[in-house]
Design a protein around this motif. Structure first.
Motif, PDB file in Angstrom:
ATOM      1  N   ARG A  55       1.151   4.212  -2.960  1.00 22.60           N
ATOM      2  CA  ARG A  55       0.982   5.652  -2.745  1.00 22.60           C
ATOM      3  C   ARG A  55       2.148   6.444  -3.338  1.00 22.60           C
ATOM      4  O   ARG A  55       1.993   7.597  -3.732  1.00 22.60           O
ATOM      5  CB  ARG A  55       0.869   5.938  -1.235  1.00 22.60           C
ATOM      6  CG  ARG A  55      -0.512   5.650  -0.667  1.00 22.60           C
ATOM      7  CD  ARG A  55      -0.716   6.355   0.663  1.00 22.60           C
ATOM      8  NE  ARG A  55       0.244   5.904   1.662  1.00 22.60           N
ATOM      9  CZ  ARG A  55       0.050   4.892   2.481  1.00 22.60           C
ATOM     10  NH1 ARG A  55      -1.082   4.210   2.416  1.00 22.60           N
ATOM     11  NH2 ARG A  55       0.970   4.543   3.378  1.00 22.60           N
ATOM     12  N   ASN A  56       3.327   5.813  -3.406  1.00 25.22           N
ATOM     13  CA  ASN A  56       4.509   6.465  -3.965  1.00 25.22           C
ATOM     14  C   ASN A  56       4.643   6.237  -5.466  1.00 25.22           C
ATOM     15  O   ASN A  56       5.680   6.576  -6.070  1.00 25.22           O
ATOM     16  CB  ASN A  56       5.777   5.962  -3.257  1.00 25.22           C
ATOM     17  CG  ASN A  56       5.800   6.373  -1.794  1.00 25.22           C
ATOM     18  OD1 ASN A  56       5.298   7.438  -1.427  1.00 25.22           O
ATOM     19  ND2 ASN A  56       6.383   5.526  -0.942  1.00 25.22           N
ATOM     20  N   ALA A  60       0.832  -1.206   0.000  1.00 26.77           N
ATOM     21  CA  ALA A  60       0.000   0.000   0.000  1.00 26.77           C
ATOM     22  C   ALA A  60       0.867   1.257   0.000  1.00 26.77           C
ATOM     23  O   ALA A  60       0.578   2.233  -0.711  1.00 26.77           O
ATOM     24  CB  ALA A  60      -0.924  -0.014   1.214  1.00 26.77           C
ATOM     25  N   GLU A  61       1.956   1.243   0.800  1.00 26.13           N
ATOM     26  CA  GLU A  61       2.861   2.408   0.842  1.00 26.13           C
ATOM     27  C   GLU A  61       3.534   2.620  -0.500  1.00 26.13           C
ATOM     28  O   GLU A  61       3.678   3.758  -0.987  1.00 26.13           O
ATOM     29  CB  GLU A  61       3.902   2.204   1.939  1.00 26.13           C
ATOM     30  CG  GLU A  61       3.325   2.269   3.351  1.00 26.13           C
ATOM     31  CD  GLU A  61       4.360   1.936   4.408  1.00 26.13           C
ATOM     32  OE1 GLU A  61       5.453   1.444   4.025  1.00 26.13           O
ATOM     33  OE2 GLU A  61       4.079   2.150   5.614  1.00 26.13           O
TER      34      GLU A  61
END
Length: 320
Positions: free
Chosen positions: A59-60, A55-56
């Motif tokens: 987002r990037n 998920a991180e």
């Protein structure tokens, strides 16, 4: 078949309780397994960590980790299954267990009622119909035409014997049940005591319940007592609502109750309101229309004569 709101809510409460029980059982198994096999906790934490990292990365702007996530979770899950087998535990030991695996205890599969919902619905309808036991004895299958006279022709039945006439009545009522979903309708069975009225309405009741329709079956005395105002318990209030909502209302032995202005007004209200709502009524009575007119009112007799299929029954009292 449309359940009433109270009936639907009662069934859904059962599913809610099942889900809660299965979740609590899963949590208990997890806690025990984590204590006995710490490696399982580590593997479960690894699945969570992989999901958070994916998920991180997303987002990037990095989609690659998310795309690899199913494969990575599959690898960790395979290792969990290996560890469980090694400790002689089922591979699904750390998964939620359901009473019905098809609907996962939701009651629905692809927006349709699950087979377990339909089975629960049928049991509920039988229980609320008040005839759970008797319809197992008195039904179309157990109907025995041989008990009726087959020698004397009945002029009022077109010259048929009582046995032949009752066979035709049974055939008509079975057909009525088969077409109930499409056409509904109202029936009144009229005749002297012991001519088969109650047996036949039990036949109709079981047939419609088995087809998934809602039926409320009450003697006329019980019907008017349940509608009497003042001081009713919640259960009686629910019955009063069900009397108007059910697909078929059966009133057995109309005329045996204590007749007064209250019963007369309530009977007209029930007959008239259910006619407006296009919901069916099945009545049995020992009364003639003349006696019914004297006991109740012209407008009740008028409604029945114009809106009900009238089925007269003849012969001697079979119970004697």
């Amino acid at each position: 078949m449309a359940l009433s709101n109270s009936q639907f809510n009662e069934i859904m409460r059962v599913y809610g309780e099942r889900q809660l029980r299965s979740y609590r059982a899963l949590r208990a198994r997890q806690e025990q397994a984590y204590r006995d096999i710490p490696e399982l906790r580590t593997l479960d934490q690894a699945i969570v960590a992989e999901s958070v990292k994916a998920a991180e990365a997303l987002r990037n702007g990095d989609r690659s980790r998310k795309e690899r996530l199913p494969e990575r979770i599959g690898e960790i899950s395979a290792e969990k299954r290996r560890v469980l087998r090694e400790h002689r535990l089922p591979e699904n030991y750390l998964e939620q267990q359901y009473s019905c695996e098809d609907c996962k205890d939701t009651g629905f599969v692809n927006g349709q009622k699950c087979h377990c919902f339909r089975a629960m619905q049928l049991r509920l309808l039988y229980r609320q119909s008040n005839v759970t036991d008797i319809v197992q004895r008195e039904n179309f299958t157990s109907f025995n035409p041989l008990i009726f006279d087959n020698r004397e022709p009945l002029p009022q039945a077109g010259g048929q014997t009582n046995r032949a006439y009752m066979e035709s009545v049974r055939k008509y009522l079975r057909s009525w049940c088969e077409n109930f979903s499409k056409q509904g309708g109202n029936l009144i069975l009229m005749g002297n005591p012991g001519t088969g009225k109650t047996f036949l309405i039990n036949c109709v009741t079981k047939e419609l319940l088995d087809r998934g329709h809602s039926v409320i079956y009450l003697s006329s005395t019980d019907l008017f007592e349940s509608l009497h105002p003042g001081g009713r318990e919640e259960q009686e209030q629910a019955l009063s609502e069900a009397i108007m909502e059910t697909e078929l209302l059966v009133i057995d032995d109309l005329g045996t109750e204590f007749v007064n202005s209250f019963t007369t007004s309530r009977l007209f209200y029930i007959i008239n309101q259910r006619m407006v709502m296009r919901r069916s009524v099945l009545i049995s009575t020992n009364l003639s229309f003349r006696t019914m007119q004297d006991s109740y009112s012209d407008r009740i007799v008028s409604r029945i004569m114009s809106d009900y299929e009238i089925i007269p029954l003849y012969g001697r009292d079979q119970r004697l």
